[in-house]
Design a protein around this motif. Sequence first.
Motif, PDB file in Angstrom:
ATOM      1  N   ARG A 292     -49.252 -52.278 -84.042  1.00 22.66           N
ATOM      2  CA  ARG A 292     -49.675 -51.103 -85.074  1.00 22.66           C
ATOM      3  C   ARG A 292     -51.083 -50.571 -84.730  1.00 22.66           C
ATOM      4  NH1 ARG A 292     -45.080 -51.816 -86.175  1.00 22.66           N
ATOM      5  NH2 ARG A 292     -44.089 -53.179 -87.790  1.00 22.66           N
TER       6      ARG A 292
ATOM      7  N   ARG B  29     -51.101 -48.159 -81.992  1.00 21.11           N
ATOM      8  CA  ARG B  29     -50.788 -46.926 -82.341  1.00 21.11           C
ATOM      9  C   ARG B  29     -52.034 -46.029 -82.849  1.00 21.11           C
ATOM     10  NH1 ARG B  29     -45.294 -46.219 -82.777  1.00 21.11           N
ATOM     11  NH2 ARG B  29     -45.980 -43.847 -82.853  1.00 21.11           N
TER      12      ARG B  29
ATOM     13  N   GLU C  48     -53.564 -43.526 -80.744  1.00 20.11           N
ATOM     14  CA  GLU C  48     -52.875 -42.336 -80.205  1.00 20.11           C
ATOM     15  C   GLU C  48     -53.456 -41.358 -81.278  1.00 20.11           C
ATOM     16  OE1 GLU C  48     -48.721 -43.573 -80.628  1.00 20.11           O
ATOM     17  OE2 GLU C  48     -48.952 -44.962 -79.071  1.00 20.11           O
TER      18      GLU C  48
ATOM     19  N   GLY D  31     -41.517 -38.520 -90.529  1.00 11.22           N
ATOM     20  CA  GLY D  31     -42.109 -39.437 -90.090  1.00 11.22           C
ATOM     21  C   GLY D  31     -42.633 -40.480 -91.075  1.00 11.22           C
ATOM     22  N   SER D  32     -43.482 -41.295 -90.606  1.00  8.51           N
ATOM     23  CA  SER D  32     -43.913 -42.477 -91.799  1.00  8.51           C
ATOM     24  C   SER D  32     -45.433 -42.484 -91.621  1.00  8.51           C
ATOM     25  CB  SER D  32     -43.428 -43.778 -91.558  1.00  8.51           C
ATOM     26  OG  SER D  32     -43.846 -44.283 -90.285  1.00  8.51           O
TER      27      SER D  32
ATOM     28  N   VAL E 150     -45.166 -49.329 -89.823  1.00  8.79           N
ATOM     29  CA  VAL E 150     -45.423 -48.363 -88.843  1.00  8.79           C
ATOM     30  C   VAL E 150     -45.944 -47.004 -89.247  1.00  8.79           C
ATOM     31  CG1 VAL E 150     -43.877 -47.251 -87.323  1.00  8.79           C
ATOM     32  CG2 VAL E 150     -43.257 -49.674 -87.959  1.00  8.79           C
ATOM     33  N   THR E 151     -46.669 -46.462 -88.214  1.00 10.53           N
ATOM     34  CA  THR E 151     -47.025 -45.073 -88.595  1.00 10.53           C
ATOM     35  C   THR E 151     -46.397 -44.466 -87.366  1.00 10.53           C
ATOM     36  OG1 THR E 151     -49.277 -45.658 -89.663  1.00 10.53           O
ATOM     37  CG2 THR E 151     -49.004 -43.345 -88.559  1.00 10.53           C
ATOM     38  N   GLU E 152     -45.639 -43.126 -87.805  1.00 13.06           N
ATOM     39  CA  GLU E 152     -44.976 -42.366 -86.767  1.00 13.06           C
ATOM     40  C   GLU E 152     -44.991 -41.068 -87.175  1.00 13.06           C
ATOM     41  OE1 GLU E 152     -41.953 -44.413 -84.989  1.00 13.06           O
ATOM     42  OE2 GLU E 152     -43.000 -43.021 -83.436  1.00 13.06           O
TER      43      GLU E 152
ATOM     44  N   PRO F  98     -44.433 -37.343 -86.421  1.00 13.46           N
ATOM     45  CA  PRO F  98     -43.410 -36.582 -85.423  1.00 13.46           C
ATOM     46  C   PRO F  98     -44.016 -35.711 -84.257  1.00 13.46           C
ATOM     47  CG  PRO F  98     -42.844 -36.176 -87.906  1.00 13.46           C
ATOM     48  CD  PRO F  98     -44.263 -36.773 -87.731  1.00 13.46           C
ATOM     49  N   ASP F  99     -43.309 -35.539 -83.355  1.00  9.46           N
ATOM     50  CA  ASP F  99     -43.877 -34.463 -82.343  1.00  9.46           C
ATOM     51  C   ASP F  99     -44.313 -33.460 -82.778  1.00  9.46           C
ATOM     52  OD1 ASP F  99     -43.073 -36.666 -80.524  1.00  9.46           O
ATOM     53  OD2 ASP F  99     -41.356 -35.877 -79.865  1.00  9.46           O
TER      54      ASP F  99
ATOM     55  N   TYR G  37     -54.879 -38.061 -88.256  1.00  4.67           N
ATOM     56  CA  TYR G  37     -54.023 -37.572 -87.308  1.00  4.67           C
ATOM     57  C   TYR G  37     -54.088 -36.034 -87.361  1.00  4.67           C
ATOM     58  CZ  TYR G  37     -51.996 -42.210 -87.067  1.00  4.67           C
ATOM     59  OH  TYR G  37     -51.884 -43.424 -86.948  1.00  4.67           O
TER      60      TYR G  37
END
Lengths: 307, 206
Positions: free
Chosen positions: A25, A28, A31, B78-79, B99-101, B103-104, B135
């Motif tokens: 985590r 990430r 990023e 996303g998350s 999780v952090t996701e 999106p593109d 972000y």
Amino acid sequence: MKGHLLSTEDLSRDDALVVLDTAERMARVAEASVRKLPTLRGRTVVNLFFEDSTRTRTSFEVAAKRLSADVINFSARGSSVSKGESLKDTAQTLEAMGADAVVCRHPASGAPHRLATWVRGSVVNAGDGTHEHPTQALLDAFTMRRRLGRVDGLAVTIVGDVLHSRVARSNVWLLTTLGASVTVVAPPTLLPLGVSSWPVEVSYDLDAVLPKSDVVMMLRVQRERMSAAFFPTEREYSRRYGLDVDRAATLPEHALVMHPGPMVRGMEIASAVADSARSTVVEQVANGVSVRMAVLYLLLGGSGEVS
Amino acid sequence: MASAAASDPASRRPGIARTVLSADDITRIVSRMAHQILEKTSGGASVVLLGVPTRGVPLAHRLAQRVHAVEGVDLPVGSLDPTMYRDDLRLRGVRPLEVTEIPDGGVDGRVVILVDDVLYSGRTVRAALDALAAYGRPRTVQLAVLVDRGHRELPIRADYVGKNMPTSRRESVAVRLREIDGADGVLIVSPEAGLTGAAADPGELP
């Protein structure tokens, strides 16, 4: 995780996996466009280094700063330690300054364990003598898992000065806990007396082991600890135990070449191998920050109660 | 990772649980919310759905599926894990990270809709807003929640509410989703008589 990280020998499989998952985590975060988290705002991390180590100290410093902790670097040189202050007095000084965590590197094996009994904050062992270097092993395992998808079931070969290497010791305990099978390869003079009681295979023939290895970890020959004649000449060591281009070619296609750094190019590892695609040397440095962020978060991120 | 059981108040605290929303209710509510999102964002233009773990993430995916079924557009999903931005980290043991996701395409200039299961004190949403800023800079941020149970401690409100559910602070609301819990349903858990002390920490659902 308990209140300290002193060794990987007493780290349970579950705790180790929590560190690796948390590190994933944290990786990430690198990023995101803003790479700083407010998580440890107001906490103080002291880097207490009795041995020179720019890379480990910097790695801990970056990790703590990304989590917004205040970092104090306390190195033995030029401090009261060089004036004869004992470890205990230093510990009490840090305690009085309100250190929430002490990251300790010390030339004496076991020093962080003693320190942990004297301070109220968490102690992280950043390398003690020839004993352990737990965050290095965690970042090595993390690197394997990121590249190969798992640690469980991997054949890992550790080559070189196992006798003086805390990296080797920490890796042996952690990797076997995580289900890897470890082989150590070294000249007999550079293996510790008790190696037969370790959960590892011992070999003196690197060429025989390489084709069966998923990971080969090269250790630096620690000149500063070479107090006796452990091998005839550096050239002979390099010829028998160095990872040159021809030897690296006998590794399986997917195999990784790892090195905890600093490398002595041309001695234990050839330049072309260290810079090849299968080498993870640079990745290991980046992963070190993620793993140390995870460790600091798990030790300092909550109320201090074990959840 | 927190196991589903550990973060489910219904199994953590003794008490009387009553079902307030059935699986069919949830399906209808999600469908309505998807329509509202389309209406308010002019057909979902530049919308990004970000679920707050754990149960906000499957909800975000369900909203995206409904939007696709109605309008044929695919919204990025996303998350966003707000844990490391929380203001109550020191009040309890270490929380596991989720999780952090993103999106593109990122979140810059987009209409980001945060999706969570329960809106309670508002502190999770505040932390999520801070996490989001790391972000990028969305044009607008909106909030969609399945259940609003009241008791706000911060000036935060939801743009899309599945169900307003007045509750007592001593009660807890348990949202169950089949992706995580095997079945859909929303329960209100009341502490048993004489056990009121056990609810001293009502805790916002993760």
